[in-house]
Design a protein around this motif. Structure first.
Motif, PDB file in Angstrom:
ATOM      1  N   GLN A   1      53.537  14.995  -8.879  1.00  0.00           N
ATOM      2  CA  GLN A   1      52.385  14.417  -9.550  1.00  0.00           C
ATOM      3  C   GLN A   1      52.145  12.976  -9.086  1.00  0.00           C
ATOM      4  O   GLN A   1      51.000  12.574  -8.832  1.00  0.00           O
ATOM      5  CB  GLN A   1      52.581  14.473 -11.072  1.00  0.00           C
ATOM      6  N   ILE A   2      53.210  12.209  -8.972  1.00  0.00           N
ATOM      7  CA  ILE A   2      53.066  10.813  -8.547  1.00  0.00           C
ATOM      8  C   ILE A   2      52.667  10.742  -7.071  1.00  0.00           C
ATOM      9  O   ILE A   2      51.865   9.895  -6.680  1.00  0.00           O
ATOM     10  CB  ILE A   2      54.360  10.016  -8.829  1.00  0.00           C
ATOM     11  N   GLY A   3      53.200  11.629  -6.247  1.00  0.00           N
ATOM     12  CA  GLY A   3      52.785  11.673  -4.841  1.00  0.00           C
ATOM     13  C   GLY A   3      51.300  11.951  -4.711  1.00  0.00           C
ATOM     14  O   GLY A   3      50.598  11.316  -3.917  1.00  0.00           O
ATOM     15  N   THR A   4      50.819  12.894  -5.506  1.00  0.00           N
ATOM     16  CA  THR A   4      49.394  13.220  -5.496  1.00  0.00           C
ATOM     17  C   THR A   4      48.571  12.060  -6.031  1.00  0.00           C
ATOM     18  O   THR A   4      47.533  11.713  -5.465  1.00  0.00           O
ATOM     19  CB  THR A   4      49.131  14.483  -6.341  1.00  0.00           C
ATOM     20  N   PHE A   5      49.049  11.440  -7.100  1.00  0.00           N
ATOM     21  CA  PHE A   5      48.356  10.292  -7.702  1.00  0.00           C
ATOM     22  C   PHE A   5      48.201   9.153  -6.698  1.00  0.00           C
ATOM     23  O   PHE A   5      47.100   8.643  -6.479  1.00  0.00           O
ATOM     24  CB  PHE A   5      49.126   9.816  -8.942  1.00  0.00           C
ATOM     25  N   VAL A   6      49.303   8.751  -6.080  1.00  0.00           N
ATOM     26  CA  VAL A   6      49.260   7.621  -5.143  1.00  0.00           C
ATOM     27  C   VAL A   6      48.434   7.967  -3.912  1.00  0.00           C
ATOM     28  O   VAL A   6      47.662   7.138  -3.423  1.00  0.00           O
ATOM     29  CB  VAL A   6      50.691   7.183  -4.750  1.00  0.00           C
ATOM     30  N   SER A   7      48.559   9.194  -3.430  1.00  0.00           N
ATOM     31  CA  SER A   7      47.786   9.612  -2.268  1.00  0.00           C
ATOM     32  C   SER A   7      46.282   9.576  -2.577  1.00  0.00           C
ATOM     33  O   SER A   7      45.492   9.048  -1.781  1.00  0.00           O
ATOM     34  CB  SER A   7      48.213  11.012  -1.853  1.00  0.00           C
ATOM     35  N   ALA A   8      45.892  10.121  -3.708  1.00  0.00           N
ATOM     36  CA  ALA A   8      44.471  10.089  -4.087  1.00  0.00           C
ATOM     37  C   ALA A   8      44.011   8.653  -4.335  1.00  0.00           C
ATOM     38  O   ALA A   8      42.893   8.280  -3.965  1.00  0.00           O
ATOM     39  CB  ALA A   8      44.245  10.937  -5.335  1.00  0.00           C
ATOM     40  N   LEU A   9      44.876   7.862  -4.917  1.00  0.00           N
ATOM     41  CA  LEU A   9      44.560   6.461  -5.198  1.00  0.00           C
ATOM     42  C   LEU A   9      44.265   5.692  -3.915  1.00  0.00           C
ATOM     43  O   LEU A   9      43.325   4.896  -3.857  1.00  0.00           O
ATOM     44  CB  LEU A   9      45.743   5.822  -5.936  1.00  0.00           C
ATOM     45  N   MET A  10      45.056   5.945  -2.885  1.00  0.00           N
ATOM     46  CA  MET A  10      44.897   5.214  -1.631  1.00  0.00           C
ATOM     47  C   MET A  10      43.776   5.765  -0.752  1.00  0.00           C
ATOM     48  O   MET A  10      43.140   5.010  -0.023  1.00  0.00           O
ATOM     49  CB  MET A  10      46.206   5.263  -0.818  1.00  0.00           C
ATOM     50  N   MET A  11      43.527   7.069  -0.814  1.00  0.00           N
ATOM     51  CA  MET A  11      42.601   7.683   0.144  1.00  0.00           C
ATOM     52  C   MET A  11      41.217   7.995  -0.420  1.00  0.00           C
ATOM     53  O   MET A  11      40.248   8.008   0.336  1.00  0.00           O
ATOM     54  CB  MET A  11      43.204   8.970   0.708  1.00  0.00           C
ATOM     55  N   VAL A  12      41.127   8.292  -1.697  1.00  0.00           N
ATOM     56  CA  VAL A  12      39.840   8.672  -2.279  1.00  0.00           C
ATOM     57  C   VAL A  12      39.227   7.432  -2.913  1.00  0.00           C
ATOM     58  O   VAL A  12      39.894   6.679  -3.609  1.00  0.00           O
ATOM     59  CB  VAL A  12      40.019   9.790  -3.340  1.00  0.00           C
ATOM     60  N   GLY A  13      37.955   7.234  -2.679  1.00  0.00           N
ATOM     61  CA  GLY A  13      37.305   6.031  -3.181  1.00  0.00           C
ATOM     62  C   GLY A  13      36.071   6.312  -4.005  1.00  0.00           C
ATOM     63  O   GLY A  13      34.952   6.055  -3.548  1.00  0.00           O
ATOM     64  N   ILE A  14      36.262   6.833  -5.204  1.00  0.00           N
ATOM     65  CA  ILE A  14      35.105   7.089  -6.070  1.00  0.00           C
ATOM     66  C   ILE A  14      34.439   5.765  -6.454  1.00  0.00           C
ATOM     67  O   ILE A  14      33.214   5.637  -6.408  1.00  0.00           O
ATOM     68  CB  ILE A  14      35.527   7.869  -7.341  1.00  0.00           C
ATOM     69  N   ALA A  15      35.246   4.774  -6.791  1.00  0.00           N
ATOM     70  CA  ALA A  15      34.706   3.484  -7.217  1.00  0.00           C
ATOM     71  C   ALA A  15      34.006   2.747  -6.075  1.00  0.00           C
ATOM     72  O   ALA A  15      33.093   1.955  -6.309  1.00  0.00           O
ATOM     73  CB  ALA A  15      35.814   2.617  -7.802  1.00  0.00           C
ATOM     74  N   THR A  16      34.423   3.008  -4.859  1.00  0.00           N
ATOM     75  CA  THR A  16      33.846   2.307  -3.713  1.00  0.00           C
ATOM     76  C   THR A  16      32.798   3.139  -2.966  1.00  0.00           C
ATOM     77  O   THR A  16      32.335   2.727  -1.906  1.00  0.00           O
ATOM     78  CB  THR A  16      34.959   1.897  -2.727  1.00  0.00           C
TER      79      THR A  16
END
Length: 159
Positions: free
Chosen positions: A108-123
């Protein structure tokens, strides 16, 4: 111990720089201080949010939502939260460590950090401006899907 070594090395190079050119060193230190001042509000707000989250959600709640036994639902929740959250990397990794210590699962944390770094909904608005709507959506969808693969690979490696 390593921290003290790095501080010592930085001080040695700062001293060398100061002796070589006092003016440039002062300008560099002023720029560094300005950068630090600009980072403080972001850092403080993220730490405040994480602190409040950890005080409201105890280890049991975190384990139920994104714990190792939460399965695909926990992975999906972690991916969505990671995709919509805008946290700089220097805060994301300590946050991930705190969540792991409080019962979150590695996948779960691997997925969280990966999405956090690569996906940019806010940007996305800025990205659409420079790369176009189609490319931005394609990149974010691919990054979101890839974040699940990262989580599964971490699950295989860590166990």
């Amino acid at each position: 111990m390593d921290t003290y070594i790095f501080y010592g090395i930085a001080m040695v190079f700062l001293t060398i720089s100061f002796r070589k050119d006092k003016g440039k060193t002062r300008i560099a230190l002023k720029k560094a201080w300005k950068s630090f001042e600009n980072l403080l509000p972001q850092l403080f707000s993220v730490l405040l949010i994480v602190g409040l989250m950890l005080s409201v959600m105890n280890a049991d709640v975190i384990s139920k939502i994104i714990g190792g036994d939460s399965g695909l639902v926990g992975v999906a929740i972690a991916a969505v939260v990671g995709a919509i959250t805008l946290i700089p990397p220097y805060v994301a990794f300590p946050t991930a460590a705190m969540l792991l210590q409080n019962g979150a699962g590695y996948m779960q944390i691997g997925t969280f950090v990966s999405a956090l770094m690569m996906v940019g909904i806010a940007t996305m608005p800025v990205e659409i401006k420079y790369f176009g709507k189609k490319m931005t959506i394609l990149r974010n969808v691919c990054a979101f899907i890839f974040s699940f693969f990262v989580g599964f690979i971490i699950k295989l490696v860590v166990g």
